[in-house]
Design a protein around this motif. Structure first.
Motif, PDB file in Angstrom:
ATOM      1  N   ILE A 136       0.842  -1.203   0.000  1.00  0.00           N
ATOM      2  CA  ILE A 136       0.000   0.000   0.000  1.00  0.00           C
ATOM      3  C   ILE A 136       0.876   1.251   0.000  1.00  0.00           C
ATOM      4  O   ILE A 136       0.586   2.232  -0.702  1.00  0.00           O
ATOM      5  N   LYS A 137       1.957   1.210   0.758  1.00  0.00           N
ATOM      6  CA  LYS A 137       2.880   2.351   0.778  1.00  0.00           C
ATOM      7  C   LYS A 137       3.460   2.609  -0.606  1.00  0.00           C
ATOM      8  O   LYS A 137       3.592   3.768  -1.037  1.00  0.00           O
ATOM      9  N   LEU A 138       3.815   1.544  -1.323  1.00  0.00           N
ATOM     10  CA  LEU A 138       4.362   1.710  -2.671  1.00  0.00           C
ATOM     11  C   LEU A 138       3.325   2.322  -3.608  1.00  0.00           C
ATOM     12  O   LEU A 138       3.650   3.187  -4.431  1.00  0.00           O
ATOM     13  N   ALA A 139       2.097   1.873  -3.489  1.00  0.00           N
ATOM     14  CA  ALA A 139       1.024   2.446  -4.316  1.00  0.00           C
ATOM     15  C   ALA A 139       0.793   3.910  -3.937  1.00  0.00           C
ATOM     16  O   ALA A 139       0.578   4.758  -4.817  1.00  0.00           O
ATOM     17  N   TYR A 140       0.831   4.201  -2.664  1.00  0.00           N
ATOM     18  CA  TYR A 140       0.671   5.579  -2.191  1.00  0.00           C
ATOM     19  C   TYR A 140       1.775   6.470  -2.766  1.00  0.00           C
ATOM     20  O   TYR A 140       1.505   7.585  -3.244  1.00  0.00           O
ATOM     21  N   GLU A 141       3.014   5.980  -2.729  1.00  0.00           N
ATOM     22  CA  GLU A 141       4.139   6.755  -3.266  1.00  0.00           C
ATOM     23  C   GLU A 141       3.999   6.987  -4.766  1.00  0.00           C
ATOM     24  O   GLU A 141       4.540   7.967  -5.306  1.00  0.00           O
ATOM     25  N   ALA A 142       3.246   6.092  -5.426  1.00  0.00           N
ATOM     26  CA  ALA A 142       3.000   6.241  -6.862  1.00  0.00           C
ATOM     27  C   ALA A 142       1.751   7.079  -7.144  1.00  0.00           C
ATOM     28  O   ALA A 142       1.312   7.166  -8.290  1.00  0.00           O
ATOM     29  N   GLY A 143       1.174   7.680  -6.106  1.00  0.00           N
ATOM     30  CA  GLY A 143       0.070   8.613  -6.291  1.00  0.00           C
ATOM     31  C   GLY A 143      -1.314   8.084  -6.009  1.00  0.00           C
ATOM     32  O   GLY A 143      -2.294   8.831  -6.104  1.00  0.00           O
ATOM     33  N   GLN A 144      -1.434   6.794  -5.635  1.00  0.00           N
ATOM     34  CA  GLN A 144      -2.766   6.245  -5.363  1.00  0.00           C
ATOM     35  C   GLN A 144      -3.232   6.653  -3.967  1.00  0.00           C
ATOM     36  O   GLN A 144      -2.459   6.610  -3.007  1.00  0.00           O
ATOM     37  N   ARG A 145      -4.503   7.069  -3.865  1.00  0.00           N
ATOM     38  CA  ARG A 145      -5.016   7.526  -2.574  1.00  0.00           C
ATOM     39  C   ARG A 145      -6.244   6.751  -2.104  1.00  0.00           C
ATOM     40  O   ARG A 145      -6.597   6.826  -0.925  1.00  0.00           O
ATOM     41  N   MET A 146      -6.916   6.044  -2.979  1.00  0.00           N
ATOM     42  CA  MET A 146      -8.146   5.335  -2.605  1.00  0.00           C
ATOM     43  C   MET A 146      -7.868   3.835  -2.556  1.00  0.00           C
ATOM     44  O   MET A 146      -7.412   3.250  -3.544  1.00  0.00           O
ATOM     45  N   PHE A 147      -8.169   3.234  -1.400  1.00  0.00           N
ATOM     46  CA  PHE A 147      -7.897   1.809  -1.215  1.00  0.00           C
ATOM     47  C   PHE A 147      -9.140   1.099  -0.689  1.00  0.00           C
ATOM     48  O   PHE A 147      -9.859   1.630   0.167  1.00  0.00           O
ATOM     49  N   GLY A 148      -9.388  -0.104  -1.201  1.00  0.00           N
ATOM     50  CA  GLY A 148     -10.536  -0.893  -0.808  1.00  0.00           C
ATOM     51  C   GLY A 148     -10.135  -2.147  -0.069  1.00  0.00           C
ATOM     52  O   GLY A 148      -9.228  -2.869  -0.498  1.00  0.00           O
ATOM     53  N   GLU A 149     -10.808  -2.411   1.027  1.00  0.00           N
ATOM     54  CA  GLU A 149     -10.543  -3.603   1.833  1.00  0.00           C
ATOM     55  C   GLU A 149     -11.819  -4.433   1.962  1.00  0.00           C
ATOM     56  O   GLU A 149     -12.915  -3.883   2.133  1.00  0.00           O
ATOM     57  N   ASN A 150     -11.661  -5.756   1.918  1.00  0.00           N
ATOM     58  CA  ASN A 150     -12.792  -6.680   2.024  1.00  0.00           C
ATOM     59  C   ASN A 150     -12.987  -7.224   3.431  1.00  0.00           C
ATOM     60  O   ASN A 150     -14.096  -7.614   3.795  1.00  0.00           O
ATOM     61  N   TYR A 151     -11.900  -7.283   4.195  1.00  0.00           N
ATOM     62  CA  TYR A 151     -11.939  -7.933   5.507  1.00  0.00           C
ATOM     63  C   TYR A 151     -11.732  -6.883   6.599  1.00  0.00           C
ATOM     64  O   TYR A 151     -10.745  -6.148   6.591  1.00  0.00           O
ATOM     65  N   ILE A 152     -12.659  -6.832   7.530  1.00  0.00           N
ATOM     66  CA  ILE A 152     -12.726  -5.714   8.472  1.00  0.00           C
ATOM     67  C   ILE A 152     -11.491  -5.616   9.356  1.00  0.00           C
ATOM     68  O   ILE A 152     -10.856  -4.557   9.439  1.00  0.00           O
ATOM     69  N   GLN A 153     -11.129  -6.694  10.023  1.00  0.00           N
ATOM     70  CA  GLN A 153      -9.996  -6.623  10.956  1.00  0.00           C
ATOM     71  C   GLN A 153      -8.696  -6.287  10.224  1.00  0.00           C
ATOM     72  O   GLN A 153      -7.885  -5.486  10.708  1.00  0.00           O
ATOM     73  N   GLU A 154      -8.514  -6.895   9.071  1.00  0.00           N
ATOM     74  CA  GLU A 154      -7.315  -6.607   8.277  1.00  0.00           C
ATOM     75  C   GLU A 154      -7.298  -5.138   7.853  1.00  0.00           C
ATOM     76  O   GLU A 154      -6.270  -4.458   7.942  1.00  0.00           O
ATOM     77  N   GLY A 155      -8.448  -4.659   7.410  1.00  0.00           N
ATOM     78  CA  GLY A 155      -8.532  -3.273   6.969  1.00  0.00           C
ATOM     79  C   GLY A 155      -8.256  -2.295   8.098  1.00  0.00           C
ATOM     80  O   GLY A 155      -7.512  -1.318   7.932  1.00  0.00           O
ATOM     81  N   VAL A 156      -8.853  -2.532   9.252  1.00  0.00           N
ATOM     82  CA  VAL A 156      -8.658  -1.635  10.393  1.00  0.00           C
ATOM     83  C   VAL A 156      -7.195  -1.617  10.825  1.00  0.00           C
ATOM     84  O   VAL A 156      -6.631  -0.558  11.147  1.00  0.00           O
ATOM     85  N   SER A 157      -6.558  -2.779  10.808  1.00  0.00           N
ATOM     86  CA  SER A 157      -5.132  -2.845  11.157  1.00  0.00           C
ATOM     87  C   SER A 157      -4.293  -1.982  10.225  1.00  0.00           C
ATOM     88  O   SER A 157      -3.390  -1.250  10.659  1.00  0.00           O
ATOM     89  N   LYS A 158      -4.595  -2.021   8.939  1.00  0.00           N
ATOM     90  CA  LYS A 158      -3.857  -1.207   7.966  1.00  0.00           C
ATOM     91  C   LYS A 158      -4.133   0.281   8.181  1.00  0.00           C
ATOM     92  O   LYS A 158      -3.225   1.109   8.094  1.00  0.00           O
ATOM     93  N   ILE A 159      -5.396   0.614   8.443  1.00  0.00           N
ATOM     94  CA  ILE A 159      -5.756   2.013   8.683  1.00  0.00           C
ATOM     95  C   ILE A 159      -4.986   2.560   9.881  1.00  0.00           C
ATOM     96  O   ILE A 159      -4.461   3.679   9.855  1.00  0.00           O
TER      97      ILE A 159
END
Length: 228
Positions: free
Chosen positions: A43-66
């Motif tokens: 996600i950091k690599l995508a962010y560095e390449a200009g991406q800002r919108m990310f989609g997560e399917n699994y709640i606990q995994e997503g919250v951990s990343k957030i």
């Protein structure tokens, strides 16, 4: 070997070509990078390449990343997977968008549990547009009732519709489904001022979805590579 930045460039070029082919305005289709099962480093690599919108399917995994990436304050996090009623609180407290609202109980709980110091939660109603037993979402006939409820919830902002059309259908069947979805979206947008998002289209049907009015495509593997 292609990098995540290379794949993002390729994906954006495909979106641009499909947008031009459909004779739609430039930048009228947004890219949601689906980062489920992928590490924070990707996600950091995508962010560095200009991406800002990310989609997560699994709640606990997503919250951990957030929580891990909470210093990157301009990331927009979308929950696109199914939500059980006992998980609505953690979703309401962390995500910017929920695209998978598929019943009134979930909408009510998200509204009640959205913290007062956060802006209203952006939501899309998930439609089971082909009425497949294996997929979440409401049927088109149930859409008006759920819309009527959500627009009166102060901590939710109805932004539009999300759908996952049936796979492995003929081009004619695919186009019929997308045309129906486009009609439902246009009708909704004409009635609700905040509605501006039709989230449909993945790697296999992105061009057709853009032709039929998608404003947001959800792409994972083409950006991050195959899941392990």
């Amino acid at each position: 070997m292609q990098t995540i930045a290379d794949r993002l460039i390729n994906t954006r070029q495909l979106i641009h070509k499909a947008t031009v082919y459909a004779k739609r305005p430039e930048h009228s289709v947004q890219l949601l990078a689906v980062s489920k099962t992928k590490p924070v480093s990707d996600i950091k690599l995508a962010y560095e390449a200009g991406q800002r919108m990310f989609g997560e399917n699994y709640i606990q995994e997503g919250v951990s990343k957030i929580q891990t990436l909470n210093t990157l304050t301009d990331i927009e996090w979308h929950m696109i997977g199914p939500i059980q009623s006992n998980k609505t609180k953690i979703v309401a407290e962390h995500f910017d968008w929920v695209q998978s609202v598929d019943r009134l109980k979930i909408a009510r709980r998200l509204n009640e549990q959205r913290p007062a110091d956060m802006p209203p939660l952006n939501v899309c109603i998930q439609l089971n547009i082909d009425e497949e037993e294996s997929k979440s979402g409401i049927t088109p006939k149930d859409l008006p009732d759920l819309v009527e409820e959500i627009v009166n919830m102060p901590k939710l902002t109805l932004r539009g519709l999300m759908a996952i059309p049936a796979n492995n259908t003929s081009p004619d069947a695919q186009h019929k489904t997308l045309a129906t979805l486009q009609t439902l979206f246009n009708d909704l947008a004409s009635k609700v001022d905040t509605v501006d998002t039709l989230s449909v289209g993945m790697s296999n049907d992105m061009q057709a979805a853009i032709e039929y009015g998608s404003t947001m495509v959800r792409i994972g593997t083409a950006i991050f590579g195959a899941r392990q």
